[in-house]
Design an enzyme around this catalytic site. Structure first.
Site, mmCIF file in Angstrom:
data_model
loop_
_atom_site.group_PDB
_atom_site.id
_atom_site.type_symbol
_atom_site.label_atom_id
_atom_site.label_comp_id
_atom_site.label_asym_id
_atom_site.label_seq_id
_atom_site.Cartn_x
_atom_site.Cartn_y
_atom_site.Cartn_z
ATOM 1 N N MET A 51 0.854 -1.187 0.000
ATOM 2 C CA MET A 51 0.000 0.000 0.000
ATOM 3 C C MET A 51 0.889 1.237 0.000
ATOM 4 O O MET A 51 1.615 1.474 0.955
ATOM 5 C CB MET A 51 -0.887 -0.002 1.245
ATOM 6 C CG MET A 51 -1.764 -1.221 1.351
ATOM 7 S SD MET A 51 -2.470 -1.450 3.007
ATOM 8 C CE MET A 51 -3.345 0.080 3.236
ATOM 9 N N GLY A 137 2.128 4.592 4.319
ATOM 10 C CA GLY A 137 2.543 3.430 3.521
ATOM 11 C C GLY A 137 2.744 2.160 4.329
ATOM 12 O O GLY A 137 3.204 2.211 5.459
ATOM 13 N N SER A 138 2.423 1.008 3.773
ATOM 14 C CA SER A 138 2.470 -0.231 4.534
ATOM 15 C C SER A 138 2.191 -1.431 3.639
ATOM 16 O O SER A 138 2.174 -1.321 2.427
ATOM 17 C CB SER A 138 1.449 -0.157 5.658
ATOM 18 O OG SER A 138 0.240 0.363 5.158
ATOM 19 N N ARG A 139 1.924 -2.596 4.271
ATOM 20 C CA ARG A 139 1.646 -3.812 3.514
ATOM 21 C C ARG A 139 0.624 -4.648 4.276
ATOM 22 O O ARG A 139 0.574 -4.637 5.500
ATOM 23 C CB ARG A 139 2.942 -4.605 3.361
ATOM 24 C CG ARG A 139 2.863 -5.720 2.362
ATOM 25 C CD ARG A 139 4.199 -6.371 2.156
ATOM 26 N NE ARG A 139 4.302 -7.526 3.027
ATOM 27 C CZ ARG A 139 5.437 -8.029 3.463
ATOM 28 N NH1 ARG A 139 6.585 -7.458 3.158
ATOM 29 N NH2 ARG A 139 5.443 -9.086 4.223
#
Length: 168
Positions: A51, A137-139
């Site tokens: 993301m 932001g990330s996953r």
């Protein structure tokens, strides 16, 4: 003027649009891009969705069922697209569903230093229901059970609650 621009940017970033929830056994929990699809040691398949700061960061239940656990695991804050992000701060979710136990992991990135679960353990959720938020932001990783094949491809864009992750 700068304060107005900052406020507008924050409102845009934390947007949470309504979605027409798709049909399918497993749907995407996150907006983003499929970063990897990997067979796991226990027979499951991990689908990792990156993301970016431009994506909607509200995450949704990939399946209908009961949230059997929500576990916060402290860790680092390496960029989520980096291999070392496996040791980042995370929240591990387990859903008891028709497919059995489905695991979803929200992973914080270099900028995303806060994961906010919306629902506690033992909550029944509908597929596509909002379950949490990762700031910036990330996953998000989703683990498909053994025998369930991924219908997405690396590099494919996903939309939370809309993109089907599994293939019949």
């Amino acid at each position: 003027m700068p304060a107005t621009a900052l406020a507008a940017g924050m409102l845009w970033f934390f947007r949470d649009p309504e979605r027409e929830i798709a049909q399918g056994r497993v749907i995407s929990p996150a907006d983003g891009v499929v970063q990897s699809i990997m067979p796991w040691k226990d027979g499951r398949t991990r689908v990792a969705i990156f993301m970016s700061p431009l994506n909607v960061h509200v995450n949704r239940a990939p399946v209908a069922g009961t949230v059997t656990s929500v576990e916060h695991i402290p860790g680092g804050f390496v960029p989520a697209f980096n291999k070392e992000s496996e040791n980042n701060e995370r929240v591990v979710w387990h859903f008891d569903s028709e497919l059995g136990d489905i695991e979803m992991v929200q992973i914080a990135g270099a900028v995303a230093r806060r994961i906010v679960p919306y629902v506690p353990e033992q909550t029944k959720v509908e597929q596509g229901e909002r379950v949490g938020l990762i700031r910036f932001g990330s996953r998000v990783d989703i683990y498909l059970p053994e025998g369930v094949e991924a219908a997405v491809e690396v590099g494919q864009a996903t939309t939370a609650g809309v993109t089907r992750i599994d293939r019949d």
